[in-house]
Design an enzyme around this catalytic site. Structure first.
Site, PDB file in Angstrom:
ATOM      1  N   GLU A   4       0.855  -1.201   0.000  1.00 42.71           N
ATOM      2  CA  GLU A   4       0.000   0.000   0.000  1.00 42.71           C
ATOM      3  C   GLU A   4       0.881   1.238   0.000  1.00 42.71           C
ATOM      4  O   GLU A   4       1.869   1.304   0.747  1.00 42.71           O
ATOM      5  CB  GLU A   4      -0.869  -0.020   1.262  1.00 42.71           C
ATOM      6  CG  GLU A   4      -2.201   0.655   1.080  1.00 42.71           C
ATOM      7  CD  GLU A   4      -3.064  -0.065   0.038  1.00 42.71           C
ATOM      8  OE1 GLU A   4      -3.113   0.426  -1.109  1.00 42.71           O
ATOM      9  OE2 GLU A   4      -3.665  -1.093   0.372  1.00 42.71           O
ATOM     10  N   HIS A   5       0.542   2.199  -0.839  1.00 38.06           N
ATOM     11  CA  HIS A   5       1.325   3.440  -0.958  1.00 38.06           C
ATOM     12  C   HIS A   5       2.766   3.154  -1.397  1.00 38.06           C
ATOM     13  O   HIS A   5       3.673   3.906  -1.058  1.00 38.06           O
ATOM     14  CB  HIS A   5       1.332   4.229   0.359  1.00 38.06           C
ATOM     15  CG  HIS A   5       0.027   4.912   0.659  1.00 38.06           C
ATOM     16  ND1 HIS A   5      -0.301   6.144   0.142  1.00 38.06           N
ATOM     17  CD2 HIS A   5      -1.025   4.535   1.411  1.00 38.06           C
ATOM     18  CE1 HIS A   5      -1.505   6.499   0.579  1.00 38.06           C
ATOM     19  NE2 HIS A   5      -1.972   5.527   1.351  1.00 38.06           N
ATOM     20  N   THR A   6       2.972   2.073  -2.101  1.00 39.94           N
ATOM     21  CA  THR A   6       4.325   1.785  -2.604  1.00 39.94           C
ATOM     22  C   THR A   6       4.439   2.060  -4.101  1.00 39.94           C
ATOM     23  O   THR A   6       5.545   2.117  -4.627  1.00 39.94           O
ATOM     24  CB  THR A   6       4.705   0.297  -2.387  1.00 39.94           C
ATOM     25  OG1 THR A   6       3.615  -0.498  -2.846  1.00 39.94           O
ATOM     26  CG2 THR A   6       4.983  -0.014  -0.935  1.00 39.94           C
ATOM     27  N   ASP A   7       3.304   2.251  -4.772  1.00 40.28           N
ATOM     28  CA  ASP A   7       3.406   2.336  -6.245  1.00 40.28           C
ATOM     29  C   ASP A   7       4.011   3.651  -6.722  1.00 40.28           C
ATOM     30  O   ASP A   7       4.740   3.674  -7.701  1.00 40.28           O
ATOM     31  CB  ASP A   7       2.056   2.045  -6.929  1.00 40.28           C
ATOM     32  CG  ASP A   7       0.947   2.993  -6.526  1.00 40.28           C
ATOM     33  OD1 ASP A   7       1.107   3.714  -5.517  1.00 40.28           O
ATOM     34  OD2 ASP A   7      -0.080   3.019  -7.222  1.00 40.28           O
ATOM     35  N   GLY A  36     -16.597   4.456  -4.895  1.00 39.43           N
ATOM     36  CA  GLY A  36     -15.935   5.329  -3.927  1.00 39.43           C
ATOM     37  C   GLY A  36     -15.599   4.649  -2.615  1.00 39.43           C
ATOM     38  O   GLY A  36     -15.447   5.303  -1.590  1.00 39.43           O
ATOM     39  N   SER A  66     -11.805   0.464  -6.268  1.00 39.39           N
ATOM     40  CA  SER A  66     -11.438   0.902  -7.607  1.00 39.39           C
ATOM     41  C   SER A  66     -12.550   0.810  -8.654  1.00 39.39           C
ATOM     42  O   SER A  66     -12.357   0.295  -9.754  1.00 39.39           O
ATOM     43  CB  SER A  66     -10.200   0.139  -8.093  1.00 39.39           C
ATOM     44  OG  SER A  66      -9.527   0.981  -8.985  1.00 39.39           O
ATOM     45  N   SER A 116     -13.469   3.320 -10.203  1.00 42.23           N
ATOM     46  CA  SER A 116     -13.059   4.229 -11.282  1.00 42.23           C
ATOM     47  C   SER A 116     -12.292   3.463 -12.361  1.00 42.23           C
ATOM     48  O   SER A 116     -12.623   3.550 -13.545  1.00 42.23           O
ATOM     49  CB  SER A 116     -12.231   5.399 -10.736  1.00 42.23           C
ATOM     50  OG  SER A 116     -11.111   4.946 -10.024  1.00 42.23           O
ATOM     51  N   ASP A 174      -4.204  -0.389 -10.064  1.00 46.02           N
ATOM     52  CA  ASP A 174      -5.627  -0.734 -10.161  1.00 46.02           C
ATOM     53  C   ASP A 174      -5.955  -1.222 -11.559  1.00 46.02           C
ATOM     54  O   ASP A 174      -6.658  -2.217 -11.746  1.00 46.02           O
ATOM     55  CB  ASP A 174      -6.501   0.493  -9.868  1.00 46.02           C
ATOM     56  CG  ASP A 174      -6.328   0.993  -8.451  1.00 46.02           C
ATOM     57  OD1 ASP A 174      -5.634   0.310  -7.677  1.00 46.02           O
ATOM     58  OD2 ASP A 174      -6.873   2.055  -8.135  1.00 46.02           O
TER      59      ASP A 174
HETATM   60  P1  ADP Z   1     -13.032   4.142  -6.148  1.00 46.25           P
HETATM   61  O1  ADP Z   1     -12.246   4.005  -7.406  1.00 46.25           O
HETATM   62  O2  ADP Z   1     -12.268   3.753  -4.943  1.00 46.25           O
HETATM   63  O3  ADP Z   1     -14.354   3.438  -6.196  1.00 46.25           O
HETATM   64  P2  ADP Z   1     -12.953   6.890  -6.937  1.00 46.25           P
HETATM   65  O4  ADP Z   1     -13.337   8.129  -6.217  1.00 46.25           O
HETATM   66  O5  ADP Z   1     -11.593   6.756  -7.465  1.00 46.25           O
HETATM   67  O6  ADP Z   1     -13.343   5.685  -5.957  1.00 46.25           O
HETATM   68  O7  ADP Z   1     -13.923   6.673  -8.174  1.00 46.25           O
HETATM   69  C1  ADP Z   1     -15.318   6.792  -8.021  1.00 46.25           C
HETATM   70  C2  ADP Z   1     -15.876   7.568  -9.191  1.00 46.25           C
HETATM   71  O8  ADP Z   1     -15.856   6.762 -10.390  1.00 46.25           O
HETATM   72  C3  ADP Z   1     -17.337   7.933  -9.014  1.00 46.25           C
HETATM   73  O9  ADP Z   1     -17.467   9.134  -8.270  1.00 46.25           O
HETATM   74  C4  ADP Z   1     -17.793   8.090 -10.455  1.00 46.25           C
HETATM   75  O10 ADP Z   1     -17.379   9.346 -10.957  1.00 46.25           O
HETATM   76  C5  ADP Z   1     -17.002   7.012 -11.173  1.00 46.25           C
HETATM   77  N1  ADP Z   1     -17.770   5.749 -11.285  1.00 46.25           N
HETATM   78  C6  ADP Z   1     -17.384   4.532 -10.873  1.00 46.25           C
HETATM   79  N2  ADP Z   1     -18.329   3.588 -11.127  1.00 46.25           N
HETATM   80  C7  ADP Z   1     -19.354   4.227 -11.722  1.00 46.25           C
HETATM   81  C8  ADP Z   1     -20.628   3.813 -12.232  1.00 46.25           C
HETATM   82  N3  ADP Z   1     -21.053   2.547 -12.171  1.00 46.25           N
HETATM   83  N4  ADP Z   1     -21.425   4.781 -12.774  1.00 46.25           N
HETATM   84  C9  ADP Z   1     -21.005   6.054 -12.855  1.00 46.25           C
HETATM   85  N5  ADP Z   1     -19.825   6.500 -12.398  1.00 46.25           N
HETATM   86  C10 ADP Z   1     -18.996   5.613 -11.828  1.00 46.25           C
HETATM   87 MG    MG Z   2     -10.418   5.078  -7.957  1.00 47.79          MG
END
Ligand code: ADP
Ligand code: MG
Length: 351
Positions: free
Chosen positions: A15-18, A99, A103, A105, A149
């Protein structure tokens, strides 16, 4: 109609190594972002998860400062690299929490990229998909994430974790079987995460610079004396964490699950005490999971809320329930737990 399944990921250790180009060992998990859609000359995507629709055409790709930037970013990076996909009409949905540090995102980025790769025959390898998605998140969305990720989600393989050397992106599949994983989403959104992440990242990068080293892999304990106190503390953690990733990989290869568990628990307390990224909620989960028989437990992701996980040799559903009940007595956040397994990486669904 094409359907894509894109998993989430849990970082098992590293964690936090990348961002100092050290070692990590994530694993794709069976919680998914699904994308279902057809070819189109423009983009129109409905997110069932967020109850929100985005539409844009491909001539004017600008940021719109919402969730659609993850999608726009994928088109933007493809065009910049001389690929020429057309659009998508479709919807996204799934059971991967958004969120929570699992991951979503990168899962969304790779769902889009895999769809375009399949439909428009772009012929992009899984490794290049990971790098393109990461570049899109860094350069278009503006999130300074590493490539872990995206690699975990692109290259995931059922019954294996992925050991990655983030300096050269060499990776190795490490057997991960007969282990139950309980993920606990503390329900605490990671408000602090961004500023505190940047603070650590900058401090570590400055320290590496001062020592004239490209990667934290080449730093020895004696080098730490040349640094200021905070840098010494942060980099000290990273050196130990790199070492732990190597040991954790060996423990898994040797089938020594208790040893693996001990290593991840040690990593949690080092993150908490020396890297300063845990929270009372994450610590609560770790302590209780161990109390109820976990082989090991730790926070996963950047910290400051988000998720933690624990590993067990037997089905921990009842334990998840018990911890959740105790948690609700102490904290007011709406926590959740998930029982997950390893998963294959992003792929089209055959039906
Ligand atoms: P994590 O990656 O840990 O879940 P992040 O804050 O990096 O959290 O990413 C979350 C963001 O990715 C959301 O706020 C949204 O903008 C986008 N996102 C992820 N999955 C979806 C989804 N199924 N529909 C719409 N947006 C999404
Ligand atoms: Mg993310």
């Amino acid at each position: 109609m094409l359907k894509i399944a894109s998993p989430g990921r849990v970082n098992l250790i590293g964690e936090h190594t990348d961002y100092s180009l050290g070692y990590v060992m994530p694993m794709a998990i069976n919680l998914y972002t699904f994308l279902e859609g057809n070819k189109s000359s423009f983009v129109e995507i409905y997110s069932e998860s967020l109850k929100s629709k985005t539409s844009f055409n491909l001539q004017s790709l600008e940021r719109s400062n919402d969730w659609s930037d993850y999608i726009r970013g994928i088109f933007w990076i493809l065009f910049n690299n001389n690929y020429n996909p057309k659009g998508i009409r479709g919807k996204i949905y799934g059971n991967l929490p958004i969120g929570s540090g699992l991951s979503s995102s990168a899962s969304l980025e790779l769902a889009i990229l895999e769809f375009l790769n399949e439909e428009y025959k772009l012929n992009i390898s899984k490794m290049d998909e990971a790098i393109l998605a990461k570049d899109a998140e860094n350069e278009f969305v503006g999130v300074p994430c590493g490539v872990m990720d995206q690699m975990a989600i692109a290259l995931g393989k059922r019954n294996y974790a992925i050991f990655i050397d983030t300096e050269n992106l060499h990776y190795e599949y490490v057997p991960f079987q007969d282990i139950y994983i309980l993920i606990f989403d503390t329900g605490v959104r990671r408000e602090l995460a961004n500023s505190e992440y940047v603070k650590r990242r900058e401090s570590v990068e400055k320290a590496l610079n001062k020592l004239g080293k490209m990667s934290s892999k080449y730093i020895e304990s004696k080098d730490l004396n040349k640094l200021q106190e905070l840098q010494r503390r942060f980099l000290g953690y990273i050196i130990r964490e790199n070492q732990r990733v190597l040991e954790a990989k060996d423990a898994l290869k040797n089938g020594n699950l208790q040893e693996f568990g001990n290593i991840i628990t040690e990593a949690h307390w080092d993150l908490a005490k020396n890297y300063g990224v845990s929270s009372p909620e994450l610590d609560f989960f770790v302590k209780n999971a161990l109390k109820y028989g976990a082989l090991g437990a730790r926070l996963t992701g950047a910290g400051f809320g988000g998720s933690a996980f624990a590993i067990f040799t037997q089905d921990p559903s009842k334990i998840g329930e018990k911890i959740l009940k105790d948690y609700k007595r102490l904290f007011s956040h709406s926590a959740k737990y998930f029982l997950v397994e390893s998963s294959d990486g992003v792929r089209k669904c055959i039906r």
